[in-house]
Scaffold this motif. Structure first.
Motif, short mmCIF file in Angstrom:
data_model
loop_
_atom_site.label_atom_id
_atom_site.label_comp_id
_atom_site.label_asym_id
_atom_site.label_seq_id
_atom_site.Cartn_x
_atom_site.Cartn_y
_atom_site.Cartn_z
N LEU A 42 0.81 -1.21 0.00
CA LEU A 42 0.00 0.00 0.00
C LEU A 42 0.85 1.26 0.00
N MET A 43 2.11 1.12 0.42
CA MET A 43 2.96 2.31 0.51
C MET A 43 3.62 2.66 -0.80
N LEU A 44 3.90 1.66 -1.59
CA LEU A 44 4.59 1.92 -2.85
C LEU A 44 3.57 1.97 -3.98
N ASN A 45 3.87 2.69 -5.02
CA ASN A 45 2.90 2.78 -6.10
C ASN A 45 3.16 1.73 -7.17
N GLU A 46 2.36 1.79 -8.21
CA GLU A 46 2.39 0.77 -9.25
C GLU A 46 3.77 0.59 -9.88
N GLN A 47 4.58 1.63 -9.78
CA GLN A 47 5.82 1.62 -10.54
C GLN A 47 6.98 0.91 -9.84
N ALA A 48 6.88 0.71 -8.52
CA ALA A 48 8.04 0.27 -7.76
C ALA A 48 8.45 -1.17 -8.10
N SER A 49 9.74 -1.41 -8.06
CA SER A 49 10.22 -2.74 -8.42
C SER A 49 10.29 -3.65 -7.19
N GLN A 50 10.54 -4.94 -7.44
CA GLN A 50 10.61 -5.91 -6.35
C GLN A 50 11.71 -5.54 -5.36
N GLN A 51 12.81 -5.08 -5.88
CA GLN A 51 13.94 -4.74 -5.03
C GLN A 51 13.57 -3.63 -4.05
N GLN A 52 12.83 -2.62 -4.56
CA GLN A 52 12.41 -1.54 -3.67
C GLN A 52 11.44 -2.04 -2.61
N ARG A 53 10.60 -3.00 -3.02
CA ARG A 53 9.67 -3.56 -2.05
C ARG A 53 10.42 -4.25 -0.92
N ASP A 54 11.44 -5.04 -1.31
CA ASP A 54 12.22 -5.75 -0.30
C ASP A 54 12.95 -4.78 0.61
N GLU A 55 13.52 -3.73 -0.01
CA GLU A 55 14.27 -2.75 0.78
C GLU A 55 13.37 -2.08 1.82
N LEU A 56 12.17 -1.73 1.39
CA LEU A 56 11.24 -1.06 2.30
C LEU A 56 10.88 -1.99 3.46
N ARG A 57 10.70 -3.26 3.13
CA ARG A 57 10.33 -4.23 4.17
C ARG A 57 11.44 -4.30 5.23
N VAL A 58 12.67 -4.31 4.79
CA VAL A 58 13.79 -4.34 5.72
C VAL A 58 13.83 -3.05 6.53
N ARG A 59 13.60 -1.93 5.85
CA ARG A 59 13.68 -0.62 6.49
C ARG A 59 12.64 -0.49 7.60
N LEU A 60 11.46 -1.10 7.39
CA LEU A 60 10.40 -1.02 8.39
C LEU A 60 10.56 -2.09 9.47
N GLY A 61 11.56 -2.92 9.34
CA GLY A 61 11.79 -3.96 10.33
C GLY A 61 10.85 -5.13 10.20
N LEU A 62 10.18 -5.26 9.06
CA LEU A 62 9.17 -6.32 8.90
C LEU A 62 9.80 -7.67 8.59
#
Lengths: 330, 522
Positions: A36-56
């Motif tokens: 829900l935080m990233l938009n349609e354009q974001a890649s898988q790598q960015q998704r993974d990075e965000l997950r790590v950044r949020l401590g998830l």
């Protein structure tokens, strides 16, 4: 007394820990904020990075431990959604909710007590029966329906009062208040009536029941026998004896009002804590949701503990009960 | 004499102007995330902040790219673009706009911790040639740089330095940014005050470089999340404009003499996507996946009576489609827009031919809070599939619960909507949804529906700088997807704005972005 105090406080702390665990547990499984935080354009790598950044990506126990130790220090983390400190977000919204609850509480006493007295002393009159009947409706009508009805009548049709928002507010330090401006007071009318209606009927029915009880007691009969005027009997003697439970219930209900304000806040777009929570749910903003639950539970637990302690202070028997089995060292 | 008259007229105009500042009260359906456009990659937040901040280029009212802070551009080599910047532009705090600001902004938005990094995927580096010229280098030939740049807003470097905001806000490290609550752009409006969830006030930027087409002095932006309250506020005159008018209230709004409704269709195309993996997750067919048979897919397609869906579930407001992208999107091809006709008996026969004369069961995963009237159209289609002899199970839940299942591929059929925003090009759908999962592609290829022919075309289109050629490749890829019936298209969903008669005109494009700098009030 100190032992009793300690016991009550430990109780409260235990409840808070359980709430914190539930808050954490529920939201751990409520969904994935990353999508829900990233938009349609974001890649898988960015998704993974965000997950790590949020401590998830960390383990469940580790996430909970971090959560509790931070929460104790008043640090609920950073909102996933707008990257602001969650505690600041909540304390910014607290004044709006508090004012709404305050006015609703005032209304419930100012209207509920006289109505309760009236229905008790004129219990067979037509008006009293009508009020009794209407109060059943008041208890059973959901507040969102009532709010929308009010908006329809007073905003859309009559155009007397605003349908949404808090009007102009004045900032005093970190506290914002709408009570000092005309538009702020006007904006408060509909939501506070909506919120207080349930409360009014509750107070009214409580006062009525207590009054009827008291009116049957001997000292009222004696008062009458002494030839005191009805007014003095009703208000000076009877009502005064009823007020203790009314005040207790009102105090306990403040927690409820704060929690249930979120429905009223959603209908009237009232920028309080409830509104913040509803938005957080929409965006799976876990830190905000968890912090809201904990803050509201904290208010509940504090009020309950205070009421218990006051009772114990007023009535020593309760203290002794609490200590049965324990050695009294004094 | 004449001069005196003119002077009087000017004075009179100034007086009336001062007496009644034109205020547009905007009741939005939700709050923006922040005043920092880089903090959250959300189309609506970007659209609102576009009134304050601007990019090097921008979309016109009919979604064509035009110069904004850049006056012109050229490609020096396939990977280097040179931009000539507009001179004489000032930020709201009075600082001049120069090449340094662009370079600092690009560095900020593409920083590792920036949530908006994905909006400029091809960025490699940029350098200053002179105060009004920059060169931007991309990772490889990349045709969509301008599209991406429409949403990359330019900050003032000095302002960012003075407020310790050169880096994006970082939730992981707990860095709260000054830019979250403050703004300094070059756009047509300045932020005057902000109270989150209550009211944000924008005032006209008198020093805007462009010639204003609007006549608004003040915009008061208030989020009103409850739709019935928003409609009430519109009817009672407390707001002048809303960019989300609830569909079920449109007749009521139109019936009011002071309110007008602007209705059109969004860029977002809605379709059903099927799990094309080895097995279904909730089905009585255990050993194989029936959806892998094109006859089954065609049967699902033919069993949908789209006119009934349009009339009942969508209240007659959606636009039926056979194509996967909307007409405004480059890559759209009218001939692909034709649907397979509704044919219930044909569908039954196809199912029988495929070996399922008695149908089979499967799950449809729909969301209660995502697409327009999603619950209604999912129910309608599920009923139609039952009529064709299938046994669909509708699973309806909020987005926050359904999304994790969808991402993991734990579904048989999902409702799916794709708007191709902010890029506004079919490449967005192709590379993110249709492409087989690999590296950066196919992030949303949740159901394993890739096709090597399509992948090859997408990869070629991704580096083709010749626009007409590129569009042909995309059309070709979409044609294969249509022929294979990889998806079951439904419609472009409706959108509606409502405004009071105080608003004379505005521009409503199918990207559903308010452009109040093109709005005229009475």
């Amino acid at each position: 007394m100190p032992a009793f105090l300690l016991k009550r406080l430990l109780n409260a702390a235990g409840v808070m820990l359980a709430v914190a665990f539930l808050a954490f547990l529920i939201f751990r499984f409520v969904g994935d904020p990353v999508e829900l935080m990233l938009n349609e354009q974001a890649s898988q790598q960015q998704r993974d990075e965000l997950r790590v950044r949020l401590g998830l990506d960390k383990g469940f126990v580790l996430q909970y431990a971090t959560f509790v130790s931070n929460a104790v220090r008043g640090d609920f983390g950073i909102s996933y959604r707008n990257q602001q400190d969650v505690f600041t977000l909540i304390s910014e919204r607290f004044p709006a909710t508090f004012e709404l609850v305050l006015v609703a509480t005032f209304l419930s006493l100012a209207v509920g007590v006289p109505l309760g007295v009236y229905t008790a002393i004129r219990r067979d009159s037509f008006l009293a029966k009508t009020l009794q009947f209407v109060s059943v409706l008041g208890v059973s009508l959901p507040s969102f329906a009532l709010g929308i009805l009010f908006i329809l009548i007073f905003s859309v049709t009559l155009q007397w009062l605003p349908a949404f928002g808090r009007g102009e507010v004045v900032q005093i330090g970190w506290w914002s208040t709408g009570l000092l401006t005309a538009s702020g007071r006007k904006a408060l009318i509909l939501p506070s009536i909506t919120l207080s209606l349930f409360q009014i009927t509750l107070v009214m029915r409580l006062v009525r029941a207590e009054m009827l009880e008291t009116m049957r007691t001997d000292f009222i009969r004696f008062a009458r026998a002494r030839g005191l005027p009805s007014r003095a009997v009703h208000f000076g003697h009877a009502l005064r004896n009823c007020l203790m439970p009314v005040i207790t219930v009102t105090g306990l209900q403040i927690g409820n009002l704060i929690a249930f304000a979120l429905v009223t806040e959603t209908v009237f777009q009232w920028p309080g804590m409830g509104m913040l929570f509803v938005q957080a749910v929409t965006f799976v903003d876990i830190p905000v949701m968890a912090a809201y639950l904990i803050v509201v539970s904290f208010i509940f637990v504090t009020l309950n503990t205070l009421v218990d302690l006051t009772y114990a202070w007023v009535d020593p028997r309760l203290r002794e009960d609490a200590l049965t089995g324990g050695a009294n060292a004094r | 004499m004449k001069k005196a008259w003119l002077l009087a007229a000017v004075a009179a105009f100034a007086l009336t102007g001062a007496a009644e500042a034109k205020t547009l009260k905007w009741g939005a359906s939700r709050e923006i995330a922040s005043l920092d456009p880089y903090s959250y990659g959300e189309t609506f937040t970007l659209a609102v902040l576009n009134h304050v901040y601007e990019g090097l280029v921008r979309y016109t009212g009919d979604l064509k790219i035009e110069p904004a802070l850049a006056e012109s551009w050229e490609t020096v080599s396939p990977t280097v673009w040179r931009f000539k910047l507009r001179q004489g532009v000032k930020f709201h705090n009075g600082n001049p706009f120069t090449a340094d600001d662009v370079i600092a902004s690009l560095a900020r938005v593409t920083h590792d911790t920036s949530p908006l990094k994905g909006n400029l995927p091809a960025y490699k580096s940029s350098k200053k040639i002179d105060d009004y010229t920059i060169e931007l280098e991309v990772n490889g030939p990349y045709p969509l740089l301008l599209n991406d740049l429409t949403n990359i807003f330019i900050f003032d470097k000095e302002w960012m330095e003075a407020n310790n905001s050169l880096l994006p806000t970082d939730s992981g490290k707990g860095v709260k940014g000054y830019a979250t609550d403050n703004a300094n752009g070059t756009g047509p409006f300045k932020v005057e005050s902000r109270r989150a969830d209550s009211k944000t006030v924008f005032v006209k930027n008198a020093g805007w470089w462009d010639k204003p087409k609007h006549n608004i002095d003040v915009i008061e932006f208030s989020p009103i999340t409850s739709s019935s309250t928003r409609v009430a506020a519109m009817l009672s005159g407390e707001i002048d404009y809303t960019n989300v008018a609830p569909l079920q209230d449109l007749p009521r709004l139109s019936a009011s003499p002071d309110v007008k409704v602007l209705q059109t269709n969004e860029l977002r195309s809605v379709f059903f996507a099927l799990n094309l993996g080895d097995k279904l997750i909730e089905s009585d067919v255990k050993d194989k996946n029936p959806f892998k048979d094109i006859r089954v897919r065609e049967a699902l397609y033919r069993a949908i009576d789209i006119d009934a869906v349009q009339k009942r579930a969508m209240r007659g407001l959606s636009r039926n489609t056979g194509a996967l992208v909307a007409p405004a999107i480059p890559g759209y091809e009218p001939s692909q827009d034709e649907r397979l006709p509704f044919d219930l008996n044909g569908a039954k026969k196809l199912l029988a031919d495929a070996g399922y004369p008695n149908g089979f069961s499967f799950q449809i995963n729909c969301q209660s809070d995502s697409l327009v009237n999603e619950e209604e159209f999912c129910q309608a289609v599920a009923a139609m599939w039952s009529r064709a002899g299938l046994k669909p199970n509708l699973s309806m839940a909020p987005r926050s619960q359904q999304t994790p299942k969808r991402v993991k591929g734990e579904f048989d059929v999902i409702s799916f909507g794709w708007a191709n925003e902010p890029m506004i090009d079919a490449y967005s759908l192709l590379v993110q949804v249709l492409r087989s999962k690999s590296g950066t592609g196919g992030v949303f290829n949740w159901g394993n529906w890739g096709d090597p022919r399509i992948d090859a075309l997408i990869d070629k289109a991704g580096v083709e700088l010749d626009t007409p050629k590129r569009i042909e490749m995309m059309k070709e890829a979409l044609k294969i997807a249509k022929k294979e019936q990889l998806f079951i298209p439904l419609h472009q969903q409706p959108m509606a704005w409502a405004m009071r008669s105080t608003v004379v005109s505005t521009v409503q494009a199918s990207d559903n972005k308010p452009r109040l700098w093109l709005t005229v009030m009475k």
